[in-house]
Design an enzyme around this catalytic site. Structure first.
Site, short mmCIF file in Angstrom:
data_model
loop_
_atom_site.label_atom_id
_atom_site.label_comp_id
_atom_site.label_asym_id
_atom_site.label_seq_id
_atom_site.Cartn_x
_atom_site.Cartn_y
_atom_site.Cartn_z
N LEU A 1 31.72 42.38 37.40
CA LEU A 1 32.16 43.25 38.31
C LEU A 1 31.38 43.21 39.87
CD1 LEU A 1 32.16 46.64 36.32
CD2 LEU A 1 33.97 44.93 36.49
N GLY B 1 34.73 44.88 44.91
CA GLY B 1 36.24 44.92 45.10
C GLY B 1 36.78 45.95 43.81
N HIS B 2 36.04 45.58 42.43
CA HIS B 2 36.33 46.09 41.43
C HIS B 2 35.95 47.64 41.56
CE1 HIS B 2 35.66 42.38 39.11
NE2 HIS B 2 36.81 42.56 38.95
N GLY C 1 44.13 45.46 41.92
CA GLY C 1 43.79 44.64 43.50
C GLY C 1 44.91 43.97 43.74
N GLN C 2 45.01 43.94 45.31
CA GLN C 2 46.15 43.55 45.84
C GLN C 2 45.73 41.93 45.82
OE1 GLN C 2 48.47 44.59 48.93
NE2 GLN C 2 48.53 42.17 49.54
N LYS C 3 44.60 41.51 45.69
CA LYS C 3 44.09 39.90 45.71
C LYS C 3 44.88 39.18 44.83
CE LYS C 3 41.85 36.94 43.93
NZ LYS C 3 40.63 36.53 43.18
N ASP C 4 45.40 39.72 43.56
CA ASP C 4 46.52 39.23 42.46
C ASP C 4 47.49 39.61 42.98
OD1 ASP C 4 44.19 37.66 41.04
OD2 ASP C 4 43.42 39.79 40.74
N SER D 1 35.16 37.38 40.93
CA SER D 1 33.97 36.98 40.38
C SER D 1 33.91 35.51 39.89
CB SER D 1 34.42 37.53 38.62
OG SER D 1 34.80 38.85 38.49
#
Ligand code: PAF
Length: 287
Positions: free
Chosen positions: A33, A36-37, A154-157, A193
């Site tokens: 983690l 972000g998490h 998360g918006q990252k993915d 990560s």
């Protein structure tokens, strides 16, 4: 904080909370983690309130990795993760085992998958054709185990969020999906990560993903509408001027449908995947 390792125990706990009318907020993760998490945990808490329960799952899901990918080396540190969850006020951490989740993965014992057949196909789906089948399958299973009212991604993915929202709508999962913004390091690198793999100069080279997004944003702001093909070619050159950077894809598309656009203007979504040495990174933003 409860640490729940078995499927039966997780379902028992979730049903108990549900029967009591307690709202459940769920953050699925593969562990290791980072901030972000933890921001997803905060969103979950906000969504369910102090009387609700927040569950984090920590499970490196084997079915979303291709045989050539980094499953065996994927970073893991359960003790550290548990400490971070405790400090973040998580109520329960669910850490299932492969043997239970996929019956040891012998096809004779496990043979049901959830497949989304549209939004999964471009971008990540081209380079990682079995990836989203693994993601949708495990997320559907986790929803059945944790019984959340709300789940945070998360918006990252970005593509993952689109695929999961579609799965939830198509299969009528009775829960709400919240998408939380990408957290970035001070130099713009999106938290992940996998950033742990970026040693020495690779860490600096990895900032090229965010720089290329910012470059695209500046160009669109100035020109109003630009050819996607030309922008892709220019950004590829820019990215690959870093000695260890190899572009996998850059796409410009409508954020809701993931349909590619040929002219890029304000509001288009940009997503890209770049290998920095052996580490494949993704990022995205709205232009
Ligand atoms: O985004 C991730 O970390 C994973 O894809 C998820 C959603 C936890 C499923 O394994």
């Amino acid at each position: 904080m409860q640490i729940v390792c078995s499927i039966a125990a997780m379902q028992r706990l979730a049903k108990k909370w549900r029967r009591a009318g307690t709202r459940i907020g769920f953050v699925p993760t593969m562990g290791y983690l980072h901030a972000g998490h933890l921001s997803l945990v905060k969103s979950a808490r906000k969504a369910v309130g102090n009387n609700g329960k927040v569950v984090v799952s920590i499970y490196v899901n084997p079915t979303q990795f291709a045989p050539t990918e980094d499953l065996a080396n994927y970073p893991r540190d359960l003790q550290r993760d548990l400490k971070l969850c405790r400090e973040a006020g998580v109520d329960a951490v669910f850490t299932p085992k492969d043997a239970e989740m996929y019956a040891g993965r012998a096809a004779a014992n496990y043979s049901t998958y959830v497949v989304e057949e549209n939004l999964s196909f471009p971008m990540e789906g081209i380079t990682r054709p079995t990836h989203f089948r693994g993601v949708t399958t495990v997320v559907a299973k986790l929803f059945n185990l944790v019984l959340p009212d709300v789940s945070i991604f998360g918006q990252k993915d970005f593509q993952q969020t689109a695929v999961i929202k579609r799965m939830v709508a198509d299969l009528n999962f009775p829960l709400k999906i919240i998408i939380a913004p990408t957290l970035r390091e001070t130099d713009g690198l999106a938290m992940s990560s996998r950033n742990k793999y970026l040693v020495g100069d690779l860490r600096h080279q990895a900032t090229v993903l965010w720089s290329s997004i910012q470059t695209a944003q500046a160009i669109v702001k100035k020109m109003k509408s630009v050819s996607a093909a030309k922008l892709k070619a220019d950004l590829k050159k820019f990215i690959e001027s870093e000695p260890d950077a190899r572009l996998d894809y850059i796409e410009f598309f409508e954020p809701d449908t993931l349909s590619p656009v040929s002219k890029v203007s304000s509001g288009a979504q940009m997503a890209l995947a770049v290998s920095i040495g052996k580490t494949r990174l993704i990022d995205n933003a709205q232009l």
